[in-house]
Scaffold this motif. Structure first.
Motif, short mmCIF file in Angstrom:
data_model
loop_
_atom_site.label_atom_id
_atom_site.label_comp_id
_atom_site.label_asym_id
_atom_site.label_seq_id
_atom_site.Cartn_x
_atom_site.Cartn_y
_atom_site.Cartn_z
N SER A 1 0.78 -1.10 0.07
CA SER A 1 0.24 0.01 0.08
C SER A 1 0.88 1.17 -0.06
CB SER A 1 -0.79 0.13 1.18
OG SER A 1 -0.10 0.04 2.45
N TYR A 2 2.24 1.12 0.03
CA TYR A 2 3.12 2.33 0.39
C TYR A 2 3.52 2.59 -1.08
CZ TYR A 2 3.24 2.15 5.38
OH TYR A 2 3.15 1.87 6.61
N GLU A 3 3.18 1.69 -2.05
CA GLU A 3 3.75 2.20 -3.50
C GLU A 3 2.92 3.17 -3.91
OE1 GLU A 3 6.08 0.61 -5.15
OE2 GLU A 3 6.27 -1.11 -3.98
N SER A 4 3.58 4.18 -4.75
CA SER A 4 3.28 5.30 -5.34
C SER A 4 2.54 5.31 -6.56
CB SER A 4 4.25 6.33 -5.39
OG SER A 4 5.39 5.97 -6.49
N HIS A 5 2.82 4.07 -7.47
CA HIS A 5 1.84 3.48 -8.54
C HIS A 5 1.23 2.59 -8.39
CE1 HIS A 5 1.27 2.80 -12.72
NE2 HIS A 5 1.84 4.14 -13.31
N PRO A 6 -0.05 2.89 -8.90
CA PRO A 6 -0.94 1.53 -8.89
C PRO A 6 -0.46 0.10 -9.22
CG PRO A 6 -1.77 3.18 -10.68
CD PRO A 6 -0.72 3.86 -10.12
N LEU A 7 0.13 0.26 -10.29
CA LEU A 7 0.71 -0.97 -10.74
C LEU A 7 2.03 -1.47 -9.98
CD1 LEU A 7 0.59 -1.43 -14.56
CD2 LEU A 7 -0.56 -2.83 -13.02
N SER B 1 2.68 6.00 6.43
CA SER B 1 1.60 5.55 6.05
C SER B 1 0.70 6.55 4.93
CB SER B 1 0.15 5.55 6.98
OG SER B 1 -0.82 5.11 6.61
N ALA B 2 0.24 6.04 3.82
CA ALA B 2 -0.32 6.96 2.69
C ALA B 2 -1.57 7.51 3.41
CB ALA B 2 -0.77 6.00 1.52
N ALA B 3 -2.33 7.05 4.17
CA ALA B 3 -3.24 7.54 4.83
C ALA B 3 -3.08 8.70 5.64
CB ALA B 3 -4.31 6.73 5.70
#
Length: 404
Positions: free
Chosen positions: A218-224, A310-312
């Motif tokens: 979930s920490y990845e910046s690109h959806p793929l 966290s991305a949140a």
């Protein structure tokens, strides 16, 4: 009985430690990262021993062969050594050495390297986002225990496996059934980053000689990048070829979407927590990237999480309103909270929503509950957002639905 006694003894020890350190939050000791912390491959390039020998982790007794090629993922690397050994480096976290079946564990390993001995065929999976990736590489059979009950899964094969008894419920991530983990011979616990909020649980599992792997996709910046974690799990399962073929299909979907003309319409993606704060995603997260690929603009241009990795990001309603009040579209994230079925459901969370432009113009949408579990088909959400932005056919959407 001996197994149960061991569990009870460990619980007693942990309780004593907790009482002795009351008021102090302790967790697993941070591991020193002795790797380079960089990918051993150039951007889009290949890697081999002659080109990258100085950059890869050196393991005494093992000869480096190559590094896994990654197109989007930035949070991990996988290094291959002769005779089937592999080293997974999860950046800013831990390293895991995969030892082939009936092979010896190398001597004098760095203290921070956790050993995973194949076959890994009795996994406790508490990270729901990983199930779809195991399914994509035909490896659900390696998962014996789940941290989610059958009613909580939206992945068909996972539901079927639990109903057939092939996967059994072993308690949620914060309250696992330690006896069951031992009795079933658990060889790996795969956790989400939520386990970081309950460090004592992680410590208990590891005290049972069960290695813990934390999924940070979930920490990845690109959806793929999130989907590309399928290659990491494939390394554990020796299913790299299947993963490569699957990921190539997903990449092709993204390639077909990349020419979407940007509408310049703004989108807010959020949910309201039980304490009234609004939870959004930081600007460098994969969700804002999805919105951009789909032809929109994430309403928060430079939002960071200054409290953690966290991305949140938690915002007060006033902070959220100040930025998102003029957003063209609101997307309510029900993968965490319950779905909203009407505008009234949204305004019941806070009356201030009545003042939002998107609410007044009827541009409120909601995701399905299974969004977070669908790490294997991220392209579908991008297509959904594009349809939303261009007044497309709602019946063609996979994840989004219009809220009236």
């Amino acid at each position: 009985m001996m197994m149960r006694k061991k569990v009870y003894q460990l619980i007693c020890v942990m309780l004593c430690v907790t009482m002795m350190t009351a008021g102090v939050l302790t967790g697993c000791k941070a591991k020193e990262d002795t790797s380079t912390g960089q990918s051993a491959q150039g951007e889009g390039g290949s890697t081999d021993a002659s080109e990258q020998e100085e950059e890869v982790p050196v393991i005494q007794g093992l000869e480096y062969e190559r590094t896994m090629e990654l197109d989007y993922a930035e949070a991990f690397d996988v290094y291959y050594y002769r005779e089937g050994y592999k080293l997974i480096d999860v950046h800013n976290d831990r390293r895991y050495l995969i030892v082939p079946e009936e092979s010896d564990v190398p001597k004098e390993l760095d203290s921070d390297i956790i050993v995973l001995e194949q076959p890994l065929d009795c996994i406790y999976l508490a990270a729901t986002s990983a199930m779809a990736l195991f399914d994509a590489i035909d490896s659900i059979g390696a998962i014996r225990m789940s941290g989610t009950q059958a009613s909580g899964w939206y992945i068909e094969h996972a539901v079927e496996a639990m109903e057939a008894g092939d996967i059994i419920y072993a308690g949620k991530y914060s309250e696992p059934d330690y006896e069951m983990l031992i009795d079933e011979g658990c060889d790996l616990a795969i956790e989400s980053t939520m386990i970081l909020h309950t460090p004592k649980v992680q410590e208990m599992i590891e005290d049972l000689d069960i290695p813990v792997f934390i999924d940070r996709s979930s920490y990845e910046s690109h959806p793929l990048g999130r989907t590309e974690w399928v290659k990491l799990y494939a390394a554990m399962m020796n299913q790299e070829t299947v993963a490569e073929e699957f990921f190539a299909e997903q990449t092709e979907i993204i390639e077909q979407l990349k020419d979407f003309k940007n509408t310049e319409k703004t989108v807010a993606f959020f949910y309201v927590s039980t304490n009234g704060t609004v939870v959004v995603r930081k600007s460098e997260d994969y969700i804002p990237k999805m919105i951009e690929i789909a032809g929109g603009r994430y309403v928060f241009e430079d939002l960071e999480n200054k409290e953690s990795d966290s991305a949140a990001v938690d915002l007060s309603m006033e902070e959220f309103y100040a930025v998102a009040q003029d957003a063209d579209y609101l997307i309510y994230n029900s993968s965490i909270d319950n779905p909203i079925e009407s505008i009234e459901d949204l305004t019941a969370k806070d009356e201030l929503f009545q003042e939002f432009k998107a609410v007044k113009e009827g541009n409120v949408w909601c995701t399905g509950k299974y969004l977070y579990q669908a790490t294997d088909i991220v392209g579908n959400l991008i297509a959904d957002i594009h349809l939303m932005l261009t007044d497309g056919d709602e019946s063609q959407m996979t994840f989004l639905y219009h809220v009236n």
